[in-house]
Design a protein around this motif. Structure first.
Motif, PDB file in Angstrom:
ATOM      1  N   GLU A 167      58.116  32.600  43.570  1.00  0.00           N
ATOM      2  CA  GLU A 167      58.849  32.095  42.243  1.00  0.00           C
ATOM      3  C   GLU A 167      60.356  31.926  42.027  1.00  0.00           C
ATOM      4  OE1 GLU A 167      60.125  31.723  37.579  1.00  0.00           O
ATOM      5  OE2 GLU A 167      58.280  31.195  39.623  1.00  0.00           O
ATOM      6  N   ALA A 168      61.122  32.287  43.217  1.00  0.00           N
ATOM      7  CA  ALA A 168      62.477  32.218  42.888  1.00  0.00           C
ATOM      8  C   ALA A 168      62.414  30.556  43.516  1.00  0.00           C
ATOM      9  CB  ALA A 168      63.475  32.943  43.830  1.00  0.00           C
ATOM     10  N   ALA A 169      61.744  30.565  44.513  1.00  0.00           N
ATOM     11  CA  ALA A 169      61.651  28.830  45.332  1.00  0.00           C
ATOM     12  C   ALA A 169      61.529  27.950  44.040  1.00  0.00           C
ATOM     13  CB  ALA A 169      61.138  29.082  46.489  1.00  0.00           C
ATOM     14  N   GLY A 170      60.874  28.356  43.259  1.00  0.00           N
ATOM     15  CA  GLY A 170      59.924  27.936  42.085  1.00  0.00           C
ATOM     16  C   GLY A 170      60.741  27.517  40.693  1.00  0.00           C
ATOM     17  N   GLN A 171      61.738  28.190  40.649  1.00  0.00           N
ATOM     18  CA  GLN A 171      62.113  27.762  40.007  1.00  0.00           C
ATOM     19  C   GLN A 171      63.627  27.253  40.159  1.00  0.00           C
ATOM     20  OE1 GLN A 171      64.519  32.058  38.148  1.00  0.00           O
ATOM     21  NE2 GLN A 171      62.412  32.848  37.646  1.00  0.00           N
ATOM     22  N   GLU A 172      64.239  27.223  41.904  1.00  0.00           N
ATOM     23  CA  GLU A 172      64.989  26.081  42.306  1.00  0.00           C
ATOM     24  C   GLU A 172      64.305  25.122  42.349  1.00  0.00           C
ATOM     25  OE1 GLU A 172      67.387  25.585  46.488  1.00  0.00           O
ATOM     26  OE2 GLU A 172      65.011  26.728  46.670  1.00  0.00           O
ATOM     27  N   ARG A 173      63.307  24.815  42.751  1.00  0.00           N
ATOM     28  CA  ARG A 173      62.847  23.135  42.353  1.00  0.00           C
ATOM     29  C   ARG A 173      62.587  22.797  41.197  1.00  0.00           C
ATOM     30  NH1 ARG A 173      56.215  22.301  43.944  1.00  0.00           N
ATOM     31  NH2 ARG A 173      56.229  23.902  41.430  1.00  0.00           N
ATOM     32  N   ALA A 174      62.614  23.288  39.700  1.00  0.00           N
ATOM     33  CA  ALA A 174      62.632  22.919  38.412  1.00  0.00           C
ATOM     34  C   ALA A 174      64.023  22.618  38.673  1.00  0.00           C
ATOM     35  CB  ALA A 174      61.802  24.330  37.201  1.00  0.00           C
TER      36      ALA A 174
END
Length: 441
Positions: A167-174
């Motif tokens: 999820e942290a990786a997903g937030q970074e992507r966004a």
């Protein structure tokens, strides 16, 4: 008496088997929650680029991602409904979280027309998606909160930290997609990126510690891919850009693609871990069922494995050993008076727990900014070390970064420590010795 003992032991084993069956249902629920999180993460990233670019990029990607949410949400609703049956053993906290998540998913559905019409900012859209996913992550933790068996508990610890890291990786992507697509950078968003990189490293380090050897090897191999080198390069572009300065908008698609590849890799690890949980749970259920057929064996094991506290009491009364402190169980809820305050011990314990928890939260808030700044400084050191290897040895950026990573894993040291050590080496260390030059021994 013997018959009564046998009945109790058999009933205990039946309850254990039932708990394992409930756990198998929860693993299935956690799997669907993971699928929904993954789909929402994809929609969040695409929506971020779509809104930040003024609708010029990722319109079809965002629409397709939104359409994929419906069937998964319907499956989750059905599984949540099944948890209302008392026999399934769902806690009040779990049911409350399920209700909150389903309610927030409905609110997100109401926001999608605003996203399509671009009346919502990219930042607000990312925050809305992240709020829903945060509830799903917390529900995952509640679903996975069990202490049935050491093998299960260990896998669940790894699973939850993998979910958090992903999820942290997903937030970074966004967030990164929003910055690149908008063509501008801000200090607050740079700090968010740094926080998210740090959160990924911490969560995924715990996952690596608790993962089974094949999954650990798969994860370590993924850390040496060319895609990760490109991700590091794009991260450096974001983290070192001047505040308010321009960013190359065309990099938004490269950023989204490389981040998506990383997130897909984490998703594959998560799916493999869920499968491992299913297999472990099935094995333990089979063992429990076999034990139910062997009542004599259950009684024998009961005699051979007395409660842990009885060992302490036995040692206390051992005539060959000097007695120490009297063995007393630290019972919670004990209705005894605390001599200093006159309050019940259970009340004092609860208050002390609350104070300790609040103190930890306050300390964490105070250290957050320092942690982000320190992480940014560490990344600068790594970039300098990479540049040193490139200039001194004529290496490409990808090869230089892989060399630092390999040294970090070979010597079991943090990447930043390897970078510091590289920068401390004199230039002569990197020179190729000639026939007239003395060779260091």
């Amino acid at each position: 008496m013997q018959q009564s003992v046998s009945d109790l032991v058999l009933r205990a084993r039946q309850l254990e088997r039932e708990a394992l069956e409930h756990l198998a249902q929860r693993i299935a629920l956690a799997d669907v929650i993971g699928q929904l999180i993954h789909a929402l993460q994809h929609e969040r990233g695409a929506t971020s680029i779509y809104l930040a670019s003024g609708g010029e990029r990722f319109a079809s990607v965002r629409q397709e991602a939104a359409q994929a949410i419906g069937p998964i949400t319907a499956t989750l609703q059905a599984l949540c409904g099944a948890q209302q049956v008392p026999a399934n053993g769902a806690s009040a906290q779990m049911l409350s979280l399920m209700a909150w998540v389903l309610l927030d998913l409905d609110m997100l559905e109401e926001l999608r027309p605003q996203m399509a019409q671009r009346t919502l900012t990219a930042h607000d859209a990312v925050a809305a998606f992240s709020r829903v996913i945060a509830g799903l992550v917390e529900l995952t933790f509640e679903v996975a909160d069990t202490h049935l068996h050491p093998d299960i508990s260990r896998l669940l610890v790894g699973f939850f930290h993998l979910v958090q890291g992903k999820e942290a990786a997903g937030q970074e992507r966004a967030v990164g997609a929003q910055l690149f697509a908008s063509g501008s950078c801000s200090e607050a968003q740079q700090l968010r990126i740094t926080h998210l990189i740090d959160a990924q490293e911490r969560s995924l380090q715990v996952f690596e510690e608790f993962a089974e050897p094949p999954l650990r090897a798969q994860w370590q191999h993924s850390q040496l891919t060319p895609q990760l080198v490109l991700l590091e390069r794009l991260r450096r572009t974001l983290c070192t850009a001047r505040h308010g300065g321009p960013l190359e908008q065309s990099l938004s698609e490269a950023w989204f693609e490389v981040c998506s590849e990383r997130i897909t890799g984490l998703w594959q690890l998560q799916e493999a871990l869920v499968q491992c949980l299913r297999q472990t749970c099935a094995r333990l259920i089979a063992v429990a069922e076999q034990d139910l057929l062997d009542s004599e064996g259950l009684l024998r094991r009961l005699r051979d494995n007395p409660p842990p506290h009885t060992h302490a009491v036995q040692r206390f009364f051992d005539p060959t050993v000097r007695p120490g402190t009297a063995p007393v169980l630290p019972l919670r809820g004990e209705a005894t008076q605390d001599q200093g305050t006159g309050m019940e011990a259970s009340t004092v314990s609860g208050l002390m727990e609350l104070v300790h928890t609040q103190s930890e939260r306050l300390a964490g808030m105070e250290l957050e900014l320092d942690t982000a700044r320190r992480a940014m400084q560490e990344r600068k050191v790594i970039e300098r070390a990479k540049g040193a290897l490139m200039s001194r040895l004529g290496l490409s950026e990808e090869v230089a970064y892989r060399a630092l990573q390999k040294a970090s894993m070979d010597h079991n040291r943090r990447l930043v420590d390897v970078a510091h050590a590289t920068l401390s080496l004199p230039d002569c260390f990197f020179q190729t010795p000639t026939s007239n030059a003395p060779v260091a021994r």
